[in-house]
Design a protein around this motif. Structure first.
Motif, PDB file in Angstrom:
ATOM      1  N   GLU A  12      -1.095  85.027 -13.697  1.00  0.00           N
ATOM      2  CA  GLU A  12      -1.001  86.481 -13.528  1.00  0.00           C
ATOM      3  C   GLU A  12      -1.398  86.885 -12.105  1.00  0.00           C
ATOM      4  N   ALA A  13      -2.506  86.271 -11.626  1.00  0.00           N
ATOM      5  CA  ALA A  13      -2.973  86.596 -10.278  1.00  0.00           C
ATOM      6  C   ALA A  13      -1.926  86.201  -9.241  1.00  0.00           C
ATOM      7  N   ILE A  14      -1.280  85.049  -9.476  1.00  0.00           N
ATOM      8  CA  ILE A  14      -0.272  84.610  -8.501  1.00  0.00           C
ATOM      9  C   ILE A  14       0.914  85.578  -8.494  1.00  0.00           C
ATOM     10  N   ILE A  15       1.327  86.009  -9.706  1.00  0.00           N
ATOM     11  CA  ILE A  15       2.479  86.926  -9.771  1.00  0.00           C
ATOM     12  C   ILE A  15       2.154  88.246  -9.073  1.00  0.00           C
ATOM     13  N   THR A  16       1.001  88.846  -9.386  1.00  0.00           N
ATOM     14  CA  THR A  16       0.680  90.119  -8.716  1.00  0.00           C
ATOM     15  C   THR A  16       0.495  89.897  -7.221  1.00  0.00           C
ATOM     16  N   GLY A  17      -0.035  88.723  -6.866  1.00  0.00           N
ATOM     17  CA  GLY A  17      -0.203  88.421  -5.449  1.00  0.00           C
ATOM     18  C   GLY A  17       1.120  88.413  -4.719  1.00  0.00           C
ATOM     19  N   ILE A  18       2.121  87.785  -5.318  1.00  0.00           N
ATOM     20  CA  ILE A  18       3.439  87.727  -4.671  1.00  0.00           C
ATOM     21  C   ILE A  18       4.036  89.134  -4.579  1.00  0.00           C
ATOM     22  N   LEU A  19       3.896  89.901  -5.672  1.00  0.00           N
ATOM     23  CA  LEU A  19       4.506  91.237  -5.685  1.00  0.00           C
ATOM     24  C   LEU A  19       3.864  92.157  -4.644  1.00  0.00           C
ATOM     25  N   THR A  20       2.517  92.175  -4.598  1.00  0.00           N
ATOM     26  CA  THR A  20       1.876  93.038  -3.606  1.00  0.00           C
ATOM     27  C   THR A  20       2.035  92.461  -2.198  1.00  0.00           C
ATOM     28  N   GLY A  21       2.140  91.135  -2.123  1.00  0.00           N
ATOM     29  CA  GLY A  21       2.367  90.498  -0.822  1.00  0.00           C
ATOM     30  C   GLY A  21       3.630  91.020  -0.167  1.00  0.00           C
ATOM     31  N   GLY A  22       4.649  91.315  -0.973  1.00  0.00           N
ATOM     32  CA  GLY A  22       5.890  91.872  -0.438  1.00  0.00           C
ATOM     33  C   GLY A  22       5.638  93.186   0.279  1.00  0.00           C
ATOM     34  N   VAL A  23       4.770  94.007  -0.313  1.00  0.00           N
ATOM     35  CA  VAL A  23       4.465  95.308   0.294  1.00  0.00           C
ATOM     36  C   VAL A  23       3.747  95.123   1.627  1.00  0.00           C
ATOM     37  N   TYR A  24       2.795  94.179   1.653  1.00  0.00           N
ATOM     38  CA  TYR A  24       2.091  93.911   2.917  1.00  0.00           C
ATOM     39  C   TYR A  24       3.058  93.372   3.961  1.00  0.00           C
ATOM     40  N   ALA A  25       4.046  92.585   3.486  1.00  0.00           N
ATOM     41  CA  ALA A  25       5.028  92.043   4.422  1.00  0.00           C
ATOM     42  C   ALA A  25       5.767  93.176   5.122  1.00  0.00           C
TER      43      ALA A  25
END
Lengths: 297, 353
Positions: A12-25
């Motif tokens: 779960e943490a990895i999935i939310t990490g990837i999703l929010t990572g997109g926003v930071y990108a």
């Protein structure tokens, strides 16, 4: 059972990490693009992101415009603001560009922070919409729609950016200016115009990132400091001036943070990332995809 | 000419020493203490960044390290308020300097922009640690320092004034020595062209790192004195992001890489800032005005006051002595605005102040 639960939490943490990572990108790509083309570091990017979030907040609260629809207004407005900042404050800098640009954009950030404090007070706010509160089940846990929508927005805009950079004449000019400013000028690229538009694009991306950031975090004008420290860390990690590096580093940072906060403690989340950053710098001082800075003459 | 200069400096020094007796109003001396602190910190910062050209924007880290070291030492060893904590100020400075050896070694592996950004990132790491290492720093609740109870309201600022003045004088002495030594010339050579300096035999690595550590030592001592002065410290006030930029701005305003520049910058900006803080207690207006001031200074005087004045004076002299050319003025003539660069200060070795 116990082990299955832990694995589930980490997934779960990895999935939310990837999703929010997109926003930071989204936010970091604006920063690294501006650096690549103009050789300046816009430390005001954090404040501009927060300004974008407040603009979305204003449109949603006062005019009841949906957050995503509101981007059609905020992004052009912020693009214009970017052009103005570049024209007023960055272009007049003739010598010591790097250093003075940091100080100048810091000054701009202070002014933005001051105005936001005056207009919206220092209380924390959070954006409101149905997709922020509603969530859907995915493999044993619930995920708010906004994470997915935010990620899709990031993919869409970064895809657009890719198209602009690699498939249009403007993009050729931009990449030429990135590689060699003087040579680009000699082959007829209007570097000043390219710089101005690049800065505008960077600020417009900050507006979109700001909306997605404000939808997932409570924020006030002071959040800019935390944000800019993360964004700077991301672009050093990925290598300054490298878009690919910024994307990978954003996702990497958020995944590391989210996993740390579930397996250890949220308090240490960003510290662990920063320690990783220092280790990377010891091995590869120029970051993942950065170019070694040679003699500049 | 030299006698006039020396006499002028002595008169100035005398004035600074008797200042608290002339203006005993605590409101005035408080601003004076803060001004001296920033003058000392900016001078320290300038020894590294001004001379070597490596702009560090994370010296708030060493300021905070000095502040927290003093606070923790006083707390752990139950040191009472009075003159004793002042003796620990150099120790706090040394702790900050010890940290700077490691952090500087990592940061100085890169150049230019990346260096600037790394120093900023390191500053934020330390600020985060101050929040998170609750056992040591008490987290966001902050730490208190011993309060000197037997110093009355009027007297309270006086010891701080002279201690800060002492740190400032030490900082100026070091800055002056560096500027006039072979070591300092090496730093200036690094600023102008690092690779060439290396080729000419300047030990660039050790030079840069030692200058970085010296500047961290001075900034750390200022941080410790500041902590004792304000009596309680918190992560965002001890590790203050605006401090990072304030020292850079003061040095830029006065003139980067000069001895008097940082002093002039601090003297002009710090009282202004204190005034604005008092005048506009609501945070927002103060930020807007300070930011605007900031931009105006940077855009109007990108070279700083001292280099600009020196350039004007050089031009004036050059036009006056047009018929009897002097070798010394040759270079000055060529640094008309738009042609010269910031390095021109280096090449004119004759004048230091």
């Amino acid at each position: 059972m116990e082990r299955g639960l832990i694995v589930g939490i980490i997934v779960e943490a990895i999935i939310t990490g990837i999703l929010t990572g997109g926003v930071y990108a989204l936010m970091a790509s604006g920063l690294t693009l501006v650096f690549g083309v103009m050789d300046i570091i816009n430390v005001g990017q954090g404040a501009l992101v927060i300004l974008g979030a407040y603009l979305s907040f204003f449109l949603e609260q006062k005019l009841h415009i949906d957050l995503f629809v509101g981007l059609l207004i905020t992004m052009p407005v912020m693009f214009g603001l970017g052009l103005l900042i570049e024209w007023l404050f960055i272009r007049p800098i003739k010598r010591d560009r790097t250093m003075l640009s940091i100080l100048v954009t810091f000054g701009v950030a202070l002014i933005i922070e001051g105005f936001l404090n005056i207009i919206f007070s220092a209380d924390n706010v959070k954006l409101q919409a149905w997709y922020i509160t509603a969530s859907f089940p995915i493999g044993g846990f619930y995920l708010s729609y906004i994470y997915v929508f935010g990620f899709l927005l990031a993919v869409l805009l970064l895809g657009g950016l890719y198209f602009l950079l690699y498939r249009t004449k403007f993009g050729y000019g931009l990449r030429a200016s990135m590689q060699n400013r003087i040579a680009a000028e000699l082959i007829g690229v209007d570097v000043e115009r390219v710089s101005m538009i690049t800065f505008g694009i960077g600020v417009a991306l900050a507006a979109a990132g700001g909306m997605a950031f404000g939808a997932t975090n409570a924020f006030n004008a002071g959040s800019a400091y935390d944000l800019i420290s993360r964004l700077l860390a991301i672009i050093i990690f990925g290598g300054m001036g490298s878009l690919r590096g910024a994307l990978i580093a954003s996702v990497g940072m958020l995944v590391v943070e989210d996993v740390t906060s579930v397996v250890w403690s949220p308090v240490w989340a960003s510290t662990v990332f920063f320690i990783l950053l220092v280790i990377i710098l010891l091995v590869r001082p120029q970051g993942l995809f950065g170019q070694v800075e040679g003699r500049k003459q | 000419m030299k006698i006039i200069k020396t006499a002028g400096l002595l008169v100035l020094l005398l004035f600074v020493i008797v200042f608290p007796m002339l203006f005993s109003n605590p409101a005035v001396t408080t601003i004076a203490v803060f001004t001296l602190m920033f003058a000392a910190a900016t001078t320290g910062w300038n020894i590294f960044s001004g001379y070597s050209g490596y702009i560090a924007l994370g010296h708030g880290a060493y300021f905070g390290l000095g502040a927290y070291t003093l606070a923790i030492m006083c707390q752990r060893w139950n040191i009472p308020g009075g003159y004793l904590p002042f003796l620990l100020v150099p120790v706090a400075g040394l702790v900050a300097a010890a940290f700077s050896v490691v952090l500087g070694w990592i940061a100085l592996r890169v150049r230019r922009h990346t260096f600037v950004v790394i120093t900023i990132a390191m500053f934020f790491i330390l600020q985060l640690l101050a929040y998170n290492l609750k056992g040591l720093t008490n987290g966001s609740t902050g730490l208190g320092l011993p309060i000197p109870t037997d110093w009355s309201g009027d007297f309270f600022n006086i010891p701080f004034y002279y201690v800060t003045l002492a740190i400032l004088l030490v900082a100026i002495a070091i800055s002056w020595w560096v500027r006039n030594s072979k070591y300092g010339l090496g730093l200036l050579a690094i600023r102008d062209d690092e690779d060439r300096a290396l080729g000419l035999g300047v030990k660039t690595g050790p030079s840069k790192l030692s200058a970085f550590v010296i500047s961290a030592l001075i900034v750390g001592m200022v941080g410790a004195t500041w902590a004792y002065f304000v009596e309680s410290i918190y992560p965002p006030t001890a590790f203050d992001a605006t401090f990072d930029v304030a020292v850079a701005l003061m040095a830029f305003l006065g003139g980067l890489g000069t001895i008097a520049g940082p002093l002039l910058g601090a003297l002009l900006l710090e009282p202004t800032q204190q005034y604005f803080t008092l005048q506009f207690s609501q945070n927002g207006y103060y930020l807007v005005i300070y930011g605007a001031l900031f931009l105006v200074i940077l855009l109007l005087l990108p070279q700083g006051i001292i280099p600009t004045l020196r350039m004007r004076w050089g031009k004036y002299q050059a036009t006056r002595h047009q018929r009897q050319p002097e070798g010394e003025n040759d270079h000055t003539i060529s640094t008309l605005p738009g042609q010269g660069d910031s390095a021109s200060v280096t090449r004119k070795e004759g004048i230091n102040l």
